[in-house]
Design a protein around this motif. Structure first.
Motif, PDB file in Angstrom:
ATOM      1  N   ALA A 322      58.895   8.117  14.226  1.00  0.00           N
ATOM      2  CA  ALA A 322      58.923   7.500  12.895  1.00  0.00           C
ATOM      3  C   ALA A 322      59.508   8.448  11.852  1.00  0.00           C
ATOM      4  O   ALA A 322      60.325   8.046  11.028  1.00  0.00           O
ATOM      5  CB  ALA A 322      57.512   7.086  12.493  1.00  0.00           C
ATOM      6  N   SER A 323      59.112   9.726  11.921  1.00  0.00           N
ATOM      7  CA  SER A 323      59.570  10.655  10.877  1.00  0.00           C
ATOM      8  C   SER A 323      61.084  10.852  10.957  1.00  0.00           C
ATOM      9  O   SER A 323      61.744  11.017   9.934  1.00  0.00           O
ATOM     10  CB  SER A 323      58.843  11.990  10.971  1.00  0.00           C
ATOM     11  OG  SER A 323      59.087  12.574  12.215  1.00  0.00           O
ATOM     12  N   ALA A 324      61.640  10.801  12.184  1.00  0.00           N
ATOM     13  CA  ALA A 324      63.102  10.946  12.303  1.00  0.00           C
ATOM     14  C   ALA A 324      63.793   9.829  11.524  1.00  0.00           C
ATOM     15  O   ALA A 324      64.809  10.048  10.869  1.00  0.00           O
ATOM     16  CB  ALA A 324      63.508  10.893  13.772  1.00  0.00           C
ATOM     17  N   LYS A 325      63.202   8.627  11.583  1.00  0.00           N
ATOM     18  CA  LYS A 325      63.794   7.484  10.880  1.00  0.00           C
ATOM     19  C   LYS A 325      63.656   7.644   9.368  1.00  0.00           C
ATOM     20  O   LYS A 325      64.571   7.304   8.619  1.00  0.00           O
ATOM     21  CB  LYS A 325      63.095   6.187  11.322  1.00  0.00           C
ATOM     22  CG  LYS A 325      63.346   5.857  12.753  1.00  0.00           C
ATOM     23  CD  LYS A 325      64.798   5.463  12.944  1.00  0.00           C
ATOM     24  CE  LYS A 325      65.152   5.346  14.393  1.00  0.00           C
ATOM     25  NZ  LYS A 325      66.561   5.078  14.603  1.00  0.00           N
ATOM     26  N   VAL A 326      62.505   8.134   8.958  1.00  0.00           N
ATOM     27  CA  VAL A 326      62.286   8.305   7.515  1.00  0.00           C
ATOM     28  C   VAL A 326      63.177   9.427   6.979  1.00  0.00           C
ATOM     29  O   VAL A 326      63.827   9.290   5.943  1.00  0.00           O
ATOM     30  CB  VAL A 326      60.801   8.612   7.227  1.00  0.00           C
ATOM     31  CG1 VAL A 326      60.591   8.860   5.738  1.00  0.00           C
ATOM     32  CG2 VAL A 326      59.915   7.474   7.688  1.00  0.00           C
ATOM     33  N   MET A 327      63.245  10.513   7.750  1.00  0.00           N
ATOM     34  CA  MET A 327      64.029  11.665   7.287  1.00  0.00           C
ATOM     35  C   MET A 327      65.524  11.337   7.223  1.00  0.00           C
ATOM     36  O   MET A 327      66.252  11.889   6.401  1.00  0.00           O
ATOM     37  CB  MET A 327      63.779  12.873   8.196  1.00  0.00           C
ATOM     38  CG  MET A 327      62.394  13.469   7.993  1.00  0.00           C
ATOM     39  SD  MET A 327      61.965  14.620   9.283  1.00  0.00           S
ATOM     40  CE  MET A 327      62.780  16.108   8.726  1.00  0.00           C
ATOM     41  N   GLU A 328      65.940  10.443   8.099  1.00  0.00           N
ATOM     42  CA  GLU A 328      67.350  10.046   8.092  1.00  0.00           C
ATOM     43  C   GLU A 328      67.736   9.468   6.717  1.00  0.00           C
ATOM     44  O   GLU A 328      68.795   9.778   6.180  1.00  0.00           O
ATOM     45  CB  GLU A 328      67.558   8.999   9.186  1.00  0.00           C
ATOM     46  CG  GLU A 328      69.003   8.704   9.461  1.00  0.00           C
ATOM     47  CD  GLU A 328      69.131   7.647  10.551  1.00  0.00           C
ATOM     48  OE1 GLU A 328      68.364   7.662  11.516  1.00  0.00           O
ATOM     49  OE2 GLU A 328      70.013   6.791  10.393  1.00  0.00           O
ATOM     50  N   ILE A 329      66.835   8.664   6.170  1.00  0.00           N
ATOM     51  CA  ILE A 329      67.118   8.090   4.843  1.00  0.00           C
ATOM     52  C   ILE A 329      66.880   9.158   3.772  1.00  0.00           C
ATOM     53  O   ILE A 329      67.649   9.294   2.819  1.00  0.00           O
ATOM     54  CB  ILE A 329      66.195   6.880   4.562  1.00  0.00           C
ATOM     55  CG1 ILE A 329      66.303   5.849   5.664  1.00  0.00           C
ATOM     56  CG2 ILE A 329      66.512   6.258   3.200  1.00  0.00           C
ATOM     57  CD1 ILE A 329      67.629   5.179   5.790  1.00  0.00           C
ATOM     58  N   TYR A 330      65.816   9.932   3.970  1.00  0.00           N
ATOM     59  CA  TYR A 330      65.429  10.963   2.994  1.00  0.00           C
ATOM     60  C   TYR A 330      66.577  11.937   2.751  1.00  0.00           C
ATOM     61  O   TYR A 330      66.847  12.329   1.630  1.00  0.00           O
ATOM     62  CB  TYR A 330      64.217  11.701   3.559  1.00  0.00           C
ATOM     63  CG  TYR A 330      63.558  12.665   2.591  1.00  0.00           C
ATOM     64  CD1 TYR A 330      62.493  12.257   1.803  1.00  0.00           C
ATOM     65  CD2 TYR A 330      63.988  13.981   2.487  1.00  0.00           C
ATOM     66  CE1 TYR A 330      61.883  13.124   0.927  1.00  0.00           C
ATOM     67  CE2 TYR A 330      63.377  14.860   1.613  1.00  0.00           C
ATOM     68  CZ  TYR A 330      62.324  14.429   0.833  1.00  0.00           C
ATOM     69  OH  TYR A 330      61.726  15.292  -0.028  1.00  0.00           O
ATOM     70  N   TYR A 331      67.253  12.311   3.826  1.00  0.00           N
ATOM     71  CA  TYR A 331      68.328  13.301   3.687  1.00  0.00           C
ATOM     72  C   TYR A 331      69.722  12.665   3.638  1.00  0.00           C
ATOM     73  O   TYR A 331      70.717  13.374   3.663  1.00  0.00           O
ATOM     74  CB  TYR A 331      68.267  14.317   4.823  1.00  0.00           C
ATOM     75  CG  TYR A 331      67.116  15.290   4.667  1.00  0.00           C
ATOM     76  CD1 TYR A 331      67.043  16.129   3.556  1.00  0.00           C
ATOM     77  CD2 TYR A 331      66.098  15.365   5.609  1.00  0.00           C
ATOM     78  CE1 TYR A 331      65.983  17.003   3.394  1.00  0.00           C
ATOM     79  CE2 TYR A 331      65.038  16.246   5.452  1.00  0.00           C
ATOM     80  CZ  TYR A 331      64.999  17.059   4.345  1.00  0.00           C
ATOM     81  OH  TYR A 331      63.952  17.921   4.178  1.00  0.00           O
ATOM     82  N   SER A 332      69.780  11.321   3.595  1.00  0.00           N
ATOM     83  CA  SER A 332      71.110  10.708   3.565  1.00  0.00           C
ATOM     84  C   SER A 332      71.738  10.923   2.188  1.00  0.00           C
ATOM     85  O   SER A 332      71.044  10.957   1.177  1.00  0.00           O
ATOM     86  CB  SER A 332      71.006   9.213   3.858  1.00  0.00           C
ATOM     87  OG  SER A 332      70.242   8.601   2.843  1.00  0.00           O
ATOM     88  N   GLU A 333      73.023  11.082   2.192  1.00  0.00           N
ATOM     89  CA  GLU A 333      73.719  11.301   0.921  1.00  0.00           C
ATOM     90  C   GLU A 333      74.756  10.208   0.725  1.00  0.00           C
ATOM     91  O   GLU A 333      75.506   9.900   1.642  1.00  0.00           O
ATOM     92  CB  GLU A 333      74.435  12.668   0.933  1.00  0.00           C
ATOM     93  CG  GLU A 333      73.505  13.875   0.851  1.00  0.00           C
ATOM     94  CD  GLU A 333      72.639  13.906  -0.406  1.00  0.00           C
ATOM     95  OE1 GLU A 333      72.985  13.245  -1.398  1.00  0.00           O
ATOM     96  OE2 GLU A 333      71.595  14.589  -0.366  1.00  0.00           O
ATOM     97  N   ALA A 334      74.788   9.654  -0.465  1.00  0.00           N
ATOM     98  CA  ALA A 334      75.824   8.684  -0.773  1.00  0.00           C
ATOM     99  C   ALA A 334      77.152   9.433  -0.809  1.00  0.00           C
ATOM    100  O   ALA A 334      77.203  10.602  -1.209  1.00  0.00           O
ATOM    101  CB  ALA A 334      75.540   8.031  -2.114  1.00  0.00           C
TER     102      ALA A 334
END
Ligand code: DGT
Ligand code: MG
Length: 610
Positions: A322-334
């Motif tokens: 789950a955290s991998a999925k959350v972190m993916e958005i957390y660290y995503s950059e526009a």
């Protein structure tokens, strides 16, 4: 470390730590509290052992127990006080974990929402809504559970095990070692279990996201389902997804059951070993009866952590996935963001828009959508774009507010490349009425004033009038206070378009972009709108996508787009004289071309292609 973890700037725990900012001291205190109350678990068996030994001593000396009652009381009261203390620590400790976990959850959720809001178009075409919803709900809860429960359980198990082991070793190292020797077996079993269960948790998480996406798409697309009477089919499809999720869930949870008997056998072997070896030690006088009681009263402190390890590992793997999925958005950059030295332009633009040899292709698309587009819209001018469906009109206008960036060529506003402006300043100056109208679950007034919160009621009415929306709004049950959007009253396509136009006008933009905004309104209404657009109180460059000649006719410049290229350009009359694609279109829509030149062409069949 799995692959997913590598691409994040921080490890999972580093990331959690970052999000506990402001509550870190409390969390560390809670962890210390866990160590304290678990160490104190040894108190009862320790004192029980002491009491048994005291009792035996008294027996041996032949004294009466009454003569030693003070010693008994002292031991019992100490035991009670320490137990009460331990219970208090446990209580406060659980509160602290819960508080920190909720705090971090709140912080991460806000951060994620902010991140999602600021993403560009590419992000929204990459992630499905149901998947994003899963990340900010179910996945985040697994993260909270990790902070509140998994970490505490790990510390609890390690402390209990270590404390009991140390205590055993101090009391009698030989007996202790014969019991502890069996522990590594558990680690071996749990490591094997981890290997099996990790991919299952990932699959489970994907299936959940898939199922949620399904549900979300079907609920929001329920009209299509009903229109095609596909309820049964959709239910079957959902049932398949649900069954798949259930089976994966069962499979994941059964995995532990495969390992469980081995762990239980090892854990259950401990009391037997204690009974055997301990019995022999008592017989040989190596340990006292009291020591044996303490050993046997504490054997659970060795067994339970070993039993608990499977459960902890299971939950930890759920957290990992789950955290991998959350972190993916957390660290995503526009990708489309302000340049480091972006130009602030808080005021109005003059409104000159220039496309200079612009070509564009969607990242996931194969063919170029726009090829070598060049044109100029002077301040205050109206530029109309016309062309068959799919020729790239929407793609073209989306590059002005920088929803997408050209692959080559430049787009300038007032002589400056749009990528040099601060995004907010650029976009605040552009009034856009999109092709797919989305209204919020809010009043009509709230929807019109969406871009300018301080808009007065009079101004709302003014813009509704300009958009030819007033008449139907006043017929609504509560006029401007009628709630529209998902939970509100239904609006027709043309009504929605007019509210969307009013919303775009309300920000008094320097550049107004209308993407097929009058396609669903009748000719009379369209005429009214065209008049309003000509008589706006503020200067504004208009870029209008249309399918009807009646809309393009008054434009200062008309661009005819075909397969991503401008094939014709000029005024209505010029293009008719040219006798190309546009004049064919006029013939098709108006009938007699001589009528169309310089005359009002909207009289006939303008709804074609609308
Ligand atoms: P319309 O609204 O039906 O009159 O058509 P246009 O002229 O507004 O077409 P447009 O710009 O939406 O699409 C041009 C081409 O680009 C068309 O072949 C579909 C494709 N396209 C549109 N949006 C996307 C997207 O988000 N991703 C990809 N890969 N292709 C897209
Ligand atoms: Mg379009």
């Amino acid at each position: 470390m799995d692959e997913q973890e590598k691409k994040f700037p921080k490890s999972r725990f580093g990331w959690l730590w970052e999000n506990m900012k402001g509550r870190r001291a409390l969390y560390v205190t809670a962890m210390l509290g866990t160590v304290v109350y678990n160490t104190l678990q040894l108190v009862v068996p320790y004192f029980s052992g002491k009491i048994v030994d005291l009792f035996n001593e008294i027996n041996d000396t032949g004294d009466s127990i009454a003569a030693h009652s003070n010693e008994f009381y002292r031991l019992i009261i100490t035991m009670i006080v320490l137990t009460l203390f331990r219970v208090t620590v446990v209580y406060l400790d659980c509160m602290a974990y819960e508080s920190v976990s909720q705090y971090a959850l709140f912080r991460i959720r806000n951060f994620l929402y902010d991140k999602i809001q600021r993403q560009d178009m590419k992000f929204y075409s990459t992630y499905r809504t149901g998947d994003l919803m899963t990340r900010v709900t179910g996945d985040l809860d697994a993260v909270r559970h990790n902070i509140a429960w998994v970490v505490r359980s790990i510390i609890e198990s390690i402390t209990l095990y270590t404390a009991a082991a140390v205590y055993f070793l101090i009391m009698d190292w030989k007996l202790a070692i014969s019991i502890l020797l069996i522990s590594p077996l558990i680690f071996f079993i749990v490591v094997r279990f981890k290997k099996t269960v990790t991919p299952k948790h990932r699959a489970l998480r994907e299936k959940l996201a898939g199922m949620n996406t399904y549900a979300q798409e079907n609920i929001s697309g329920n009209r299509v389902v009903k229109a095609f009477a596909r309820e049964e089919y959709e239910m079957e499809k959902f049932d398949t997804a649900n069954t798949d999720f259930r089976d994966t869930n069962i499979d994941t949870h059964y995995t532990w059951l495969h390992y469980f008997p081995y762990v239980e056998t090892v854990a259950d072997a401990l009391p037997v070993i204690l009974l055997l070896v301990g019995g022999l030690f008592i017989i040989s006088g190596q340990i006292t009866m009291g020591e044996y009681v303490a050993f046997s009263g504490l054997i659970w402190a060795i067994c339970n952590p070993m039993r608990q390890m499977g459960n902890i590992m299971n939950e930890f793997q759920r957290f990992s996935a789950a955290s991998a999925k959350v972190m993916e958005i957390y660290y995503s950059e526009a990708e489309i963001v302000d340049a480091p030295d972006a130009i602030a332009h808080p005021g109005r633009f003059k409104g000159e828009v220039v496309f200079d040899h612009v070509s564009f292709k969607y990242e996931d698309g194969k063919l170029p959508v726009l090829k070598d587009i060049s044109f100029t819209a002077h301040p205050g001018e109206t530029v109309a774009i016309i062309g068959e469906t799919g020729c790239g009109k929407t793609s073209l206008i989306q590059m002005i507010p920088r929803f997408y960036e050209p692959n080559s060529g430049t787009i300038t506003v007032d002589g400056v490349n749009v990528n040099r402006y601060k995004l907010e300043d650029l976009r605040k100056n552009i009034g856009l009425a999109t092709q797919d109208v989305l209204l919020y679950s809010d009043t009509i007034e709230g929807n019109i004033a969406y871009g300018v919160s301080h808009l007065t009621a009079n101004e709302v009415v003014k813009f509704a009038r300009a958009s030819a929306a007033e008449e139907f709004i006043l017929k609504m049950p509560e006029g401007y206070d009628t709630i529209v959007g998902e939970r509100g009253v239904g609006l027709s396509g043309g009504q929605k378009q007019r509210i969307s136009l009013a919303r775009a006008l309300a920000i008094e933009p320097s550049i107004l972009i209308l993407d097929d905004t009058t396609s669903a309104v009748d000719m009379e209404t369209e005429k009214h709108i065209q008049h309003s657009l000509r008589d706006l109180e503020f200067e504004c460059t208009k870029i209008i996508i249309a399918q009807r000649i009646s809309t393009t006719k008054f434009a200062d410049n008309i661009l005819v787009l075909k397969d991503g290229s401008i094939i014709e350009e000029g005024t209505h009359d010029e293009l008719i004289k040219k006798g190309g694609y546009y004049s064919e279109l006029v013939k098709l829509q108006v009938g007699d071309i001589t009528e169309a030149v310089g005359a009002a062409p909207e009289a006939k069949g303008g709804a074609a292609n609308g």
